[in-house]
Design a protein around this motif. Structure first.
Motif, short mmCIF file in Angstrom:
data_model
loop_
_atom_site.label_atom_id
_atom_site.label_comp_id
_atom_site.label_asym_id
_atom_site.label_seq_id
_atom_site.Cartn_x
_atom_site.Cartn_y
_atom_site.Cartn_z
N LYS A 242 -17.38 9.85 12.56
CA LYS A 242 -17.54 10.50 11.27
C LYS A 242 -16.54 9.82 10.27
O LYS A 242 -15.34 9.54 10.87
CB LYS A 242 -17.20 11.94 11.57
CG LYS A 242 -17.27 12.85 10.44
CD LYS A 242 -18.84 13.37 10.43
CE LYS A 242 -18.93 14.28 9.15
NZ LYS A 242 -18.93 13.76 7.97
N GLY A 243 -17.11 9.83 9.11
CA GLY A 243 -16.27 9.27 7.89
C GLY A 243 -15.37 10.28 7.50
O GLY A 243 -15.55 11.79 7.53
N GLY A 244 -14.15 9.98 7.08
CA GLY A 244 -13.33 11.07 6.28
C GLY A 244 -12.58 11.93 7.34
O GLY A 244 -12.14 13.15 6.72
N ILE B 269 -26.07 5.86 -12.72
CA ILE B 269 -25.51 6.99 -12.10
C ILE B 269 -25.61 8.18 -13.08
O ILE B 269 -25.52 8.45 -14.15
CB ILE B 269 -23.87 6.52 -12.48
CG1 ILE B 269 -23.75 5.28 -11.47
CG2 ILE B 269 -23.10 7.50 -11.82
CD1 ILE B 269 -22.39 4.79 -11.80
N ILE B 270 -26.08 9.10 -12.30
CA ILE B 270 -26.72 10.61 -12.91
C ILE B 270 -25.12 11.22 -13.33
O ILE B 270 -25.04 11.76 -14.31
CB ILE B 270 -27.48 11.50 -12.27
CG1 ILE B 270 -28.57 10.54 -12.06
CG2 ILE B 270 -27.80 12.70 -12.69
CD1 ILE B 270 -29.72 11.19 -10.95
N GLY B 271 -24.05 11.15 -12.21
CA GLY B 271 -22.86 11.82 -12.61
C GLY B 271 -22.14 11.99 -11.13
O GLY B 271 -22.53 11.50 -10.07
N VAL B 272 -20.90 12.50 -11.36
CA VAL B 272 -19.98 12.55 -10.20
C VAL B 272 -19.74 13.98 -9.81
O VAL B 272 -19.69 14.66 -10.80
CB VAL B 272 -18.64 11.79 -10.51
CG1 VAL B 272 -17.55 12.14 -9.64
CG2 VAL B 272 -18.88 10.09 -10.59
N VAL B 273 -19.48 14.31 -8.55
CA VAL B 273 -19.25 15.41 -8.08
C VAL B 273 -17.78 15.53 -7.52
O VAL B 273 -17.62 14.72 -6.45
CB VAL B 273 -20.26 16.29 -7.06
CG1 VAL B 273 -19.72 17.63 -6.64
CG2 VAL B 273 -21.52 16.38 -7.90
N GLU B 274 -16.73 16.39 -7.92
CA GLU B 274 -15.53 16.38 -7.12
C GLU B 274 -15.37 17.45 -6.29
O GLU B 274 -15.70 18.75 -6.65
CB GLU B 274 -14.54 16.59 -7.99
CG GLU B 274 -13.09 16.33 -7.64
CD GLU B 274 -11.98 16.73 -8.40
OE1 GLU B 274 -11.13 15.63 -9.13
OE2 GLU B 274 -11.47 17.84 -8.62
N ASN B 275 -15.60 17.35 -4.99
CA ASN B 275 -15.70 18.26 -3.91
C ASN B 275 -14.32 18.39 -3.44
O ASN B 275 -13.34 17.85 -3.74
CB ASN B 275 -16.43 17.81 -2.70
CG ASN B 275 -17.06 18.76 -1.92
OD1 ASN B 275 -17.02 19.88 -2.30
ND2 ASN B 275 -17.86 18.19 -0.80
N MET B 276 -13.96 19.63 -2.60
CA MET B 276 -12.78 19.92 -2.11
C MET B 276 -11.70 20.12 -3.09
O MET B 276 -10.66 19.86 -2.81
CB MET B 276 -12.29 18.99 -0.81
CG MET B 276 -13.48 18.95 0.12
SD MET B 276 -12.92 18.00 1.58
CE MET B 276 -14.79 17.43 2.12
N SER B 277 -12.34 20.64 -4.10
CA SER B 277 -11.35 20.77 -5.50
C SER B 277 -10.66 22.03 -5.56
O SER B 277 -10.97 22.84 -6.06
CB SER B 277 -12.13 20.77 -6.64
OG SER B 277 -11.66 20.00 -7.70
N VAL C 162 -26.14 10.35 -7.49
CA VAL C 162 -25.04 11.26 -7.78
C VAL C 162 -23.97 10.91 -6.68
O VAL C 162 -24.31 10.44 -5.54
CB VAL C 162 -25.46 12.68 -7.22
CG1 VAL C 162 -24.18 13.61 -7.33
CG2 VAL C 162 -26.70 13.12 -8.22
N ILE C 163 -22.63 10.59 -7.23
CA ILE C 163 -21.68 10.07 -6.33
C ILE C 163 -20.73 11.26 -6.33
O ILE C 163 -20.16 12.01 -6.91
CB ILE C 163 -20.84 8.99 -7.10
CG1 ILE C 163 -22.08 7.85 -7.33
CG2 ILE C 163 -19.72 8.55 -6.39
CD1 ILE C 163 -21.36 6.49 -8.26
N ILE C 164 -20.36 11.33 -4.93
CA ILE C 164 -19.38 12.55 -4.42
C ILE C 164 -18.18 11.88 -4.25
O ILE C 164 -17.74 10.81 -3.54
CB ILE C 164 -19.79 13.01 -3.31
CG1 ILE C 164 -21.43 13.16 -3.29
CG2 ILE C 164 -19.10 14.28 -2.73
CD1 ILE C 164 -21.71 14.48 -4.09
N VAL D 266 -16.48 13.09 2.34
CA VAL D 266 -16.30 13.76 0.94
C VAL D 266 -17.47 14.83 0.86
O VAL D 266 -17.09 15.91 -0.12
CB VAL D 266 -16.09 12.87 -0.21
CG1 VAL D 266 -14.96 11.80 0.11
CG2 VAL D 266 -17.58 12.11 -0.52
N GLY D 267 -18.41 14.76 1.49
CA GLY D 267 -19.32 15.86 1.51
C GLY D 267 -20.63 15.61 0.84
O GLY D 267 -21.43 16.45 0.45
#
Lengths: 271, 317
Positions: A23-25, B223-231, B196-198, B66-67
């Protein structure tokens, strides 16, 4: 960068440990870095080989980004992180002209670089070489294990997080290790809970228990759980030595315990 | 094709089989015969197949964990809430297929019909395909080199009978390698709407994500956009916020400003997300009022708005 292949470059390396996951990350690079630092604090000479060609994290984690790699008569000199030369590092991160440049390579080209990293880095005398890998069970992993096979690695440390989604991939990694004839030294469960610094309530942010259950299921040693620790995250961002600077922090006890287990599991060598 | 020399000129280059580095390569004769230079007929077949798929979205990161799969699954769930929208979720993470588990489809098998492989349906309007459905045991490892992984991706795009689909969401593994090059190559003539980049907030993630953004630019993938996860994390007991993954270099917001890509939004850490992924159910159902659910819904809305305006620009230009 052409360097003559030197068959003896790993001759002075006493023990090789691979750090894997499916698994990554999950924290392979974190665990590789902290294990290396802990072993170094236990008086050992340590090298880190970062074979994650697409996402080389280790130079930043050790404050070594932007350092140059030099050639010596036996091949590439690893980057030394301290004056005493007790900890050294090789990573594709050092070979990129621009840090944001993507390494967009297919398998054969990645395999070729990994072979060079294994045979052409003049590590010198090391007690431990910690090999950090990318996620998965593909070209890089097969190339790394095949290239290291003649040097009889001590084994693999397999990292997971507690949740089933991680454990699901890590089960496959254990099968991979078995098929490749690589001994699993044990499983480390990372991101094992977070203790709120305001009220000390512990929350299982990424579920709980998966790592220990997996170790039991697979019949391999469970080396320990490392909690989520913002101080650890920060030192990795800033390239500092967590083991030295934060002995009271939540992750310290777990990381040093894991390092001690590795030391205990290492067979004694004749000097 | 395995064990090629490291300075292989490439199977489809003019020097294939003829270069100095080709001597002794096991594929030399094959390349010299021009086999590698033959255009891949699958690309045309995939273009044909994709005619019934209105929109194709890739979910990428450079960084693992990163999700991406969590986001792909919940984007699919969110879009599928409109019963009139047909959603397809394709998991091309061949070594670490997480989507079956997250969608509650572990243990399902793929069936073949006269028109190809049938996706596994979560809802009438939400079909899923993953290599996970082709494995007979959860311990089975997929230990394949690049060419075999590429072949699987080709089959997924050419042989799955998706039917009429509004959105095909493609979940990818971390990195910038075979799988990414292949999916972009195979879908090139079929038009990918965008990516979409995570990411997560820390520099260790961002440094890989910048590479991914550069990859997208290199292969001309919008690139449609970036999502910041675990924020950020809100303690369930005292409700105070902690930054478990600190944005030491400005997080996704600064990176998006620097690289001129839209920030679709930030999703906080919520322990219920992990639990629901493990149980294989939509987090939106279990925690409809969670800040993370609200963040996801806002991101999906922004995704739809941005994506629609891109489409309108394309039509009017």
């Amino acid at each position: 960068m052409e360097a003559a292949a030197e068959p003896g470059n790993l001759a002075g390396v006493r023990h090789i440990i691979l750090v894997l996951s499916g698994k990554g990350g999950v924290g392979r690079s974190t665990i590789s870095t902290e294990l290396a630092l802990a072993l170094r604090h236990a008086g050992k000479k340590v090298g880190i080989l970062d074979v994650d060609l697409c996402g080389p994290s280790i130079p930043r984690m050790l404050g070594a980004q932007g350092r140059a790699v030099h050639q010596c008569d036996r091949g590439w000199a690893p980057v030394f992180l301290d004056r005493e030369q007790s900890i050294s590092l090789m990573s594709v991160g050092f070979l990129l002209e621009k840090p944001d440049e993507a390494v967009v390579w297919r398998g054969p080209k990645k395999n070729a670089l990994i072979k060079q990293f294994v045979s052409d880095v003049a590590w010198g005398e090391l007690d431990y070489l910690v090999v950090d890998t990318p996620p998965g069970t593909s070209d890089e992993h097969m190339a790394t294990i095949e290239a290291l096979r003649p040097y009889q690695p001590l084994g693999a440390l397999v990292v997971t997080t507690p949740q089933a989604v991680s454990v699901g991939d890590v089960r496959r990694e254990l099968t991979f290790c078995r098929k490749m004839g690589l001994r699993v030294m044990g499983i480390v469960e990372n991101m094992s809970g977070f203790t709120c610094p305001h009220c000390t309530e512990c929350t299982s942010v990424f579920s709980r228990g998966g790592g220990e259950e997996l170790a039991q299921l697979a019949g391999v040693p469970f080396l320990g759980s490392v909690p989520l620790d913002p101080a650890l995250m920060r030192t990795l961002e800033e390239g500092h030595d967590f083991i030295q600077e934060f002995p009271g922090s939540p992750a310290f006890a777990a990381l040093t315990s894991i390092a001690q287990k590795i030391l205990d599991a290492t067979p004694a060598c004749l000097p | 094709m395995e064990e090629v020399p490291h300075d292989c000129p490439g199977a489809d280059s003019a020097q294939a089989g003829r270069g100095a580095s080709c001597q002794g390569c096991p594929n030399q004769r094959l390349c010299a015969s021009g086999a590698g230079a033959t255009p891949d007929t699958a690309i045309e077949e995939i273009k044909e197949k994709m005619k019934t798929v209105k929109h194709k979205i890739l979910v990428l990161s450079g960084k693992g964990g990163v999700g991406k799969s969590t986001f792909s699954a919940h984007l699919a769930h969110g879009l599928a809430e409109d019963e009139n929208t047909q959603i397809a979720l394709l998991d091309i993470d061949i070594c670490g297929p997480s989507i079956p588990k997250i969608m509650g489809l572990e243990g399902e098998q793929v069936h073949q019909s006269g028109s190809g492989w049938s996706p596994v349906y979560v809802e009438d309007n939400l079909g899923v395909m993953s290599v996970g459905f082709l494995l007979s045991s959860p311990d089975d490892a997929v230990i394949w080199r690049g060419p075999k992984k590429n072949g699987m991706i080709k089959q997924f795009l050419r042989d799955v009978d998706w039917g009429e689909v509004d959105y095909l969401i493609v979940d990818t593994p971390p990195g910038t390698s075979d799988e990414h090059l292949s999916v972009v190559r195979y879908l090139a003539t079929a038009h990918i709407d965008g990516a979409v980049i995570i990411t997560t907030p820390q520099e260790v993630s961002l440094q890989d994500v910048r590479k991914e953004i550069n990859f997208c630019r290199k292969v001309k993938l919008p690139i449609i956009g970036v999502v910041e996860n675990m924020s950020g994390f809100i303690c369930p007991k005292c409700k105070k916020e902690s930054q478990i993954f600190p944005p030491t270099t400005g997080g996704a917001e600064l990176m998006c400003q620097d690289l001129e890509v839209p920030l679709l939004g930030r999703v906080p850490l919520d322990p219920l997300i992990g639990k629901n992924c493990d149980k294989g159910q939509s987090f939106f159902i279990d925690a409809p009022d969670s800040p993370a659910t609200l963040a996801y819904r806002s991101i999906i809305q922004k995704f739809c708005n941005l994506h629609q305006s891109k489409e309108e620009n394309l039509i009017s230009s």
